[in-house]
Scaffold this motif. Structure first.
Motif, PDB file in Angstrom:
ATOM      1  N   LYS A  74      30.755  45.905 -32.090  1.00  0.00           N
ATOM      2  CA  LYS A  74      29.732  44.928 -31.452  1.00  0.00           C
ATOM      3  C   LYS A  74      30.261  44.044 -30.160  1.00  0.00           C
ATOM      4  CE  LYS A  74      26.795  46.074 -34.739  1.00  0.00           C
ATOM      5  NZ  LYS A  74      25.715  47.164 -34.211  1.00  0.00           N
ATOM      6  N   ARG A  75      31.269  43.767 -30.120  1.00  0.00           N
ATOM      7  CA  ARG A  75      31.777  42.982 -29.268  1.00  0.00           C
ATOM      8  C   ARG A  75      32.259  43.742 -28.102  1.00  0.00           C
ATOM      9  NH1 ARG A  75      36.995  39.494 -30.088  1.00  0.00           N
ATOM     10  NH2 ARG A  75      37.158  38.766 -28.174  1.00  0.00           N
ATOM     11  N   ARG A  76      31.622  43.451 -26.718  1.00  0.00           N
ATOM     12  CA  ARG A  76      32.132  44.202 -25.792  1.00  0.00           C
ATOM     13  C   ARG A  76      33.650  44.369 -25.497  1.00  0.00           C
ATOM     14  NH1 ARG A  76      29.773  43.017 -20.277  1.00  0.00           N
ATOM     15  NH2 ARG A  76      31.325  41.336 -20.471  1.00  0.00           N
ATOM     16  N   GLY A  77      33.966  45.437 -25.020  1.00  0.00           N
ATOM     17  CA  GLY A  77      35.624  45.487 -24.520  1.00  0.00           C
ATOM     18  C   GLY A  77      35.954  46.698 -23.986  1.00  0.00           C
ATOM     19  N   LEU A  78      37.083  47.043 -24.010  1.00  0.00           N
ATOM     20  CA  LEU A  78      37.841  48.114 -23.285  1.00  0.00           C
ATOM     21  C   LEU A  78      38.081  49.323 -24.393  1.00  0.00           C
ATOM     22  CD1 LEU A  78      39.005  49.543 -20.933  1.00  0.00           C
ATOM     23  CD2 LEU A  78      41.159  48.416 -21.487  1.00  0.00           C
ATOM     24  N   ILE A  79      37.475  50.465 -24.321  1.00  0.00           N
ATOM     25  CA  ILE A  79      37.859  51.476 -25.106  1.00  0.00           C
ATOM     26  C   ILE A  79      38.573  52.457 -24.504  1.00  0.00           C
ATOM     27  CG2 ILE A  79      36.518  53.468 -26.388  1.00  0.00           C
ATOM     28  CD1 ILE A  79      35.496  50.500 -27.378  1.00  0.00           C
ATOM     29  N   ILE A  80      39.848  52.820 -25.038  1.00  0.00           N
ATOM     30  CA  ILE A  80      40.650  53.787 -24.376  1.00  0.00           C
ATOM     31  C   ILE A  80      40.618  54.952 -25.396  1.00  0.00           C
ATOM     32  CG2 ILE A  80      43.098  54.165 -23.739  1.00  0.00           C
ATOM     33  CD1 ILE A  80      43.111  51.093 -23.351  1.00  0.00           C
ATOM     34  N   VAL A  81      40.446  56.090 -24.975  1.00  0.00           N
ATOM     35  CA  VAL A  81      40.331  57.466 -25.493  1.00  0.00           C
ATOM     36  C   VAL A  81      41.236  58.199 -25.304  1.00  0.00           C
ATOM     37  CG1 VAL A  81      38.908  59.411 -26.067  1.00  0.00           C
ATOM     38  CG2 VAL A  81      37.786  57.206 -25.740  1.00  0.00           C
ATOM     39  N   MET A  82      42.251  58.834 -26.178  1.00  0.00           N
ATOM     40  CA  MET A  82      43.343  59.705 -25.868  1.00  0.00           C
ATOM     41  C   MET A  82      42.816  60.925 -26.600  1.00  0.00           C
ATOM     42  SD  MET A  82      46.348  57.166 -26.171  1.00  0.00           S
ATOM     43  CE  MET A  82      46.145  55.474 -25.619  1.00  0.00           C
ATOM     44  N   SER A  83      42.690  62.132 -25.884  1.00  0.00           N
ATOM     45  CA  SER A  83      42.235  63.479 -26.454  1.00  0.00           C
ATOM     46  C   SER A  83      42.490  64.456 -25.394  1.00  0.00           C
ATOM     47  CB  SER A  83      40.820  63.075 -27.013  1.00  0.00           C
ATOM     48  OG  SER A  83      40.270  64.457 -27.305  1.00  0.00           O
ATOM     49  N   ASP A  84      42.264  65.562 -26.179  1.00  0.00           N
ATOM     50  CA  ASP A  84      42.310  66.808 -25.163  1.00  0.00           C
ATOM     51  C   ASP A  84      41.181  67.335 -24.543  1.00  0.00           C
ATOM     52  OD1 ASP A  84      41.363  67.812 -27.657  1.00  0.00           O
ATOM     53  OD2 ASP A  84      43.245  69.267 -28.064  1.00  0.00           O
ATOM     54  N   LEU A  85      40.071  66.585 -25.519  1.00  0.00           N
ATOM     55  CA  LEU A  85      38.595  66.651 -24.943  1.00  0.00           C
ATOM     56  C   LEU A  85      38.119  68.202 -25.347  1.00  0.00           C
ATOM     57  CD1 LEU A  85      38.295  64.620 -22.016  1.00  0.00           C
ATOM     58  CD2 LEU A  85      37.746  63.809 -24.233  1.00  0.00           C
ATOM     59  N   PHE A  86      38.863  68.893 -26.185  1.00  0.00           N
ATOM     60  CA  PHE A  86      38.532  70.499 -26.511  1.00  0.00           C
ATOM     61  C   PHE A  86      37.460  70.303 -27.521  1.00  0.00           C
ATOM     62  CE2 PHE A  86      42.792  71.892 -25.558  1.00  0.00           C
ATOM     63  CZ  PHE A  86      42.625  71.999 -24.450  1.00  0.00           C
ATOM     64  N   ASP A  87      35.913  70.030 -27.244  1.00  0.00           N
ATOM     65  CA  ASP A  87      34.951  69.675 -28.119  1.00  0.00           C
ATOM     66  C   ASP A  87      33.738  70.302 -26.976  1.00  0.00           C
ATOM     67  OD1 ASP A  87      33.289  69.133 -30.026  1.00  0.00           O
ATOM     68  OD2 ASP A  87      34.026  67.401 -30.639  1.00  0.00           O
ATOM     69  N   GLU A  88      32.704  70.128 -27.433  1.00  0.00           N
ATOM     70  CA  GLU A  88      31.381  70.370 -26.636  1.00  0.00           C
ATOM     71  C   GLU A  88      31.088  69.366 -25.506  1.00  0.00           C
ATOM     72  OE1 GLU A  88      28.781  72.335 -25.019  1.00  0.00           O
ATOM     73  OE2 GLU A  88      29.684  73.404 -26.494  1.00  0.00           O
ATOM     74  N   PRO A  89      31.532  69.720 -24.165  1.00  0.00           N
ATOM     75  CA  PRO A  89      31.564  68.633 -23.268  1.00  0.00           C
ATOM     76  C   PRO A  89      29.983  67.639 -23.238  1.00  0.00           C
ATOM     77  CG  PRO A  89      32.264  70.584 -22.415  1.00  0.00           C
ATOM     78  CD  PRO A  89      32.022  70.975 -23.678  1.00  0.00           C
TER      79      PRO A  89
END
Length: 168
Positions: A74-89
């Motif tokens: 709920k609280r606005r913030g910084l989202i950091i994603v670490m992934s190979d992103l090997f999924d449906e773009p």
């Protein structure tokens, strides 16, 4: 996974050092561990312990998880994603845009192994998918060039589309 863990640990340390709250979400096809954000020095130990426990899991579902998290946080913030992103773009991008719609700033690290990109193999191999266990015999002399070309396009498309959506 190991590189992402080191990267996450480094970012946790830096963010906590500047008194920001830091949380952690570990997931595959569903959320496996959720550590709520805190800003105390003692919280670093909790985060590092969780990162140290990480093991490769089953198949991932980035889109569904991103949508669930965008509703949960709920609280606005910084989202950091670490992934190979090997999924449906398309699904991944919709999930990341959901964060942006909720006014979060988003940074995405596409973490891959160098060999996944350069495909330096010279002789036939049987590759095993670490998430599904599926095995696939491959002759690099037949598929190597096309693989590298498709991988370059895959990564380039993500980079372009993330930037278009104000995701670093």
């Amino acid at each position: 996974l190991e590189y992402s863990s080191y990267l996450a640990a480094s970012l946790c340390y830096l963010l906590l050092k500047q008194k920001d709250s830091v949380g952690l979400v570990v997931f595959d096809s569903k959320i496996r561990r959720y550590v709520p954000p805190r800003s105390s020095k003692a919280h670093l130990h909790v985060l590092l312990t969780e990162l140290d426990r990480l093991k490769p899991g089953g198949e991932t579902s980035l889109s569904a998880t991103f949508h669930e998290l965008a509703e949960r946080i709920k609280r606005r913030g910084l989202i950091i994603v670490m992934s190979d992103l090997f999924d449906e773009p398309e699904g991944v991008l919709l999930g990341l845009k959901h964060f942006r719609h909720s006014k979060h700033e988003v940074i995405c690290f596409q973490v891959t192994d160098e060999w996944e990109v350069s495909f330096p193999f010279r002789r036939a191999f049987t590759f095993k998918d670490m998430e599904t266990g599926e095995e696939l015999p491959v002759d690099p002399s037949v598929v190597g060039e096309e693989y590298r070309s498709k991988m370059e396009k895959f990564m380039g498309d993500y980079k372009r589309r993330l930037r278009e959506n104000l995701i670093d």
